[in-house]
Motif scaffolding. Sequence first.
Motif, PDB file in Angstrom:
ATOM      1  N   LEU A 107       3.077  68.689  60.415  1.00  0.00           N
ATOM      2  CA  LEU A 107       4.235  68.383  61.242  1.00  0.00           C
ATOM      3  C   LEU A 107       3.759  67.545  62.420  1.00  0.00           C
ATOM      4  CD1 LEU A 107       7.260  68.854  61.568  1.00  0.00           C
ATOM      5  CD2 LEU A 107       6.734  70.857  62.946  1.00  0.00           C
ATOM      6  N   VAL A 108       4.242  66.311  62.516  1.00  0.00           N
ATOM      7  CA  VAL A 108       3.740  65.359  63.512  1.00  0.00           C
ATOM      8  C   VAL A 108       4.846  65.046  64.517  1.00  0.00           C
ATOM      9  CG1 VAL A 108       2.802  63.050  63.885  1.00  0.00           C
ATOM     10  CG2 VAL A 108       2.136  64.366  61.847  1.00  0.00           C
ATOM     11  N   TYR A 109       4.546  65.253  65.819  1.00  0.00           N
ATOM     12  CA  TYR A 109       5.473  64.919  66.898  1.00  0.00           C
ATOM     13  C   TYR A 109       5.037  63.620  67.570  1.00  0.00           C
ATOM     14  CZ  TYR A 109       7.982  69.372  66.921  1.00  0.00           C
ATOM     15  OH  TYR A 109       8.770  70.430  66.580  1.00  0.00           O
ATOM     16  N   PHE A 110       6.030  62.807  67.952  1.00  0.00           N
ATOM     17  CA  PHE A 110       5.741  61.637  68.768  1.00  0.00           C
ATOM     18  C   PHE A 110       5.668  62.060  70.235  1.00  0.00           C
ATOM     19  CE2 PHE A 110       7.499  59.677  64.996  1.00  0.00           C
ATOM     20  CZ  PHE A 110       6.710  58.552  64.845  1.00  0.00           C
ATOM     21  N   PRO A 111       4.838  61.403  71.028  1.00  0.00           N
ATOM     22  CA  PRO A 111       4.829  61.689  72.470  1.00  0.00           C
ATOM     23  C   PRO A 111       6.192  61.409  73.090  1.00  0.00           C
ATOM     24  CG  PRO A 111       2.900  60.409  71.828  1.00  0.00           C
ATOM     25  CD  PRO A 111       3.809  60.427  70.638  1.00  0.00           C
ATOM     26  N   LYS A 112       6.383  61.912  74.282  1.00  0.00           N
ATOM     27  CA  LYS A 112       7.669  61.746  74.966  1.00  0.00           C
ATOM     28  C   LYS A 112       8.029  60.275  75.060  1.00  0.00           C
ATOM     29  CE  LYS A 112      10.159  63.245  79.092  1.00  0.00           C
ATOM     30  NZ  LYS A 112      11.192  63.953  78.326  1.00  0.00           N
ATOM     31  N   ARG A 113       9.302  59.984  74.813  1.00  0.00           N
ATOM     32  CA  ARG A 113       9.736  58.598  74.758  1.00  0.00           C
ATOM     33  C   ARG A 113      10.941  58.399  75.672  1.00  0.00           C
ATOM     34  NH1 ARG A 113      13.767  58.820  70.512  1.00  0.00           N
ATOM     35  NH2 ARG A 113      13.926  60.984  69.900  1.00  0.00           N
ATOM     36  N   TYR A 114      11.518  57.173  75.639  1.00  0.00           N
ATOM     37  CA  TYR A 114      12.609  56.840  76.548  1.00  0.00           C
ATOM     38  C   TYR A 114      13.974  57.145  75.925  1.00  0.00           C
ATOM     39  CZ  TYR A 114       9.023  54.506  79.275  1.00  0.00           C
ATOM     40  OH  TYR A 114       7.908  54.249  80.007  1.00  0.00           O
ATOM     41  N   GLY A 115      14.249  56.533  74.794  1.00  0.00           N
ATOM     42  CA  GLY A 115      15.540  56.752  74.158  1.00  0.00           C
ATOM     43  C   GLY A 115      15.384  57.166  72.718  1.00  0.00           C
ATOM     44  N   ALA A 116      15.458  56.188  71.803  1.00  0.00           N
ATOM     45  CA  ALA A 116      15.338  56.469  70.374  1.00  0.00           C
ATOM     46  C   ALA A 116      14.634  55.301  69.701  1.00  0.00           C
ATOM     47  CB  ALA A 116      16.711  56.694  69.746  1.00  0.00           C
ATOM     48  N   HIS A 117      13.856  55.594  68.679  1.00  0.00           N
ATOM     49  CA  HIS A 117      13.179  54.543  67.929  1.00  0.00           C
ATOM     50  C   HIS A 117      14.194  53.751  67.105  1.00  0.00           C
ATOM     51  CE1 HIS A 117       9.537  57.375  68.158  1.00  0.00           C
ATOM     52  NE2 HIS A 117       9.266  56.338  68.921  1.00  0.00           N
TER      53      HIS A 117
END
Length: 390
Positions: free
Chosen positions: A347-357
């Motif tokens: 299970l892979v999480y992306f680091p905190k981001r701004y909005g949406a990919h």
Amino acid sequence: KMRGLLVLATLACFAAAQHQALIDYLEQRLLAIEGRITLWHEQTARYASELRDLKLQMLSQLENLDKEKEALRTSLDGVGTRVDRVERELDYLETQNGVQPCVDVDDKLIEQQVTLVQEKQKAKYIRLSDCSDMISSIKAMKILKRVGGPKGMWTKDVGQGSGKVYVFNGTDEDTVYQFSSAQDFTRSPGTSLSTGVKLPLAWRGTGHVVYNNHLYYLSQAEEIQVIKYNIANGSVTDAAVFPAQDHVPVYSLNPETMMDLAVDEEGLWVVYATQQNERHISLAKMDAASLGIEQMWDTNCPRENAEAAFVICGTLYVAYNTRQPGRSRIQCVFDVNGMVSNEEAPLVYFPKRYGAHSSLKYNPQEQLLYAWDDGYQILYKLVLKKKQEI
């Protein structure tokens, strides 16, 4: 005179008796009608109750049928994976066994067998490389800059020996910005250090790639077309209509993207969805030279809450929005070779981001993900492991 009075009295009594009989008759009729109305009300209420019970039973049965359908689909997918593995093992055994002793065989029979083998090989996906890596985790995140609108796509030419960077700003434009290097892109105020590449047809969505000095992008008029554009001479090399009907947006959170192109160690891929399999994402392998489709797969990855996807070593990774603000994760993995199941994948999480990919593009030369997040251009450093180690 007395006789007259007696007659009148008799007549009055007779009239009163008739009047009372009429009243009694009418009362009886009214009571009968009221009884029938009451019976009708009772029957109507009973029928309505029976209809409600029948409706509830039908809804319950439909829910059970949906569950059984999903269970059957999962079982069929498991059977398909096992069949693919058996076929690969049989093919391996056939290559290891020597030629059988010479016997007299009819030439026509030999030709038929050769034809059957060729057709089987065409219908079967054969890996183009020994690549067997998959994502273990995301090691780091680097924000390069912010240029353009909330949705777009940026990437490098993923062919050998090219360091040029390309920016597709927006979801319905016709000019691509080309930077000579990632350094020029980073230090450029906006797009001032870029060269504009004017395309003959506007692109649609964010599902494009740059591969071996060619832009592969999606254009949509009456039908969705994959356009192959030669950057060197500025001409369309080829164009093809994707052989699937009734397209729906492949990601529910990015409805402008009807299809998504991806490149990995094994070549060009197409991520798409149709009304026939509306709830799930499908995958196809495309010949980068001819734009022909080599094989197609239906996956178990749902479209709901999906943001973007990419392919590494023949494995599809789909990123989804989570309930946590500013977080998304890869929660569906589909391996066309059946070496790793979705349950076995990390299970892979992306680091905190701004909005949406709005797009995720994998570069197999650098093992980096090029992401567009609310106008920010981001690089994700991936940690890969062998599938056998997962």
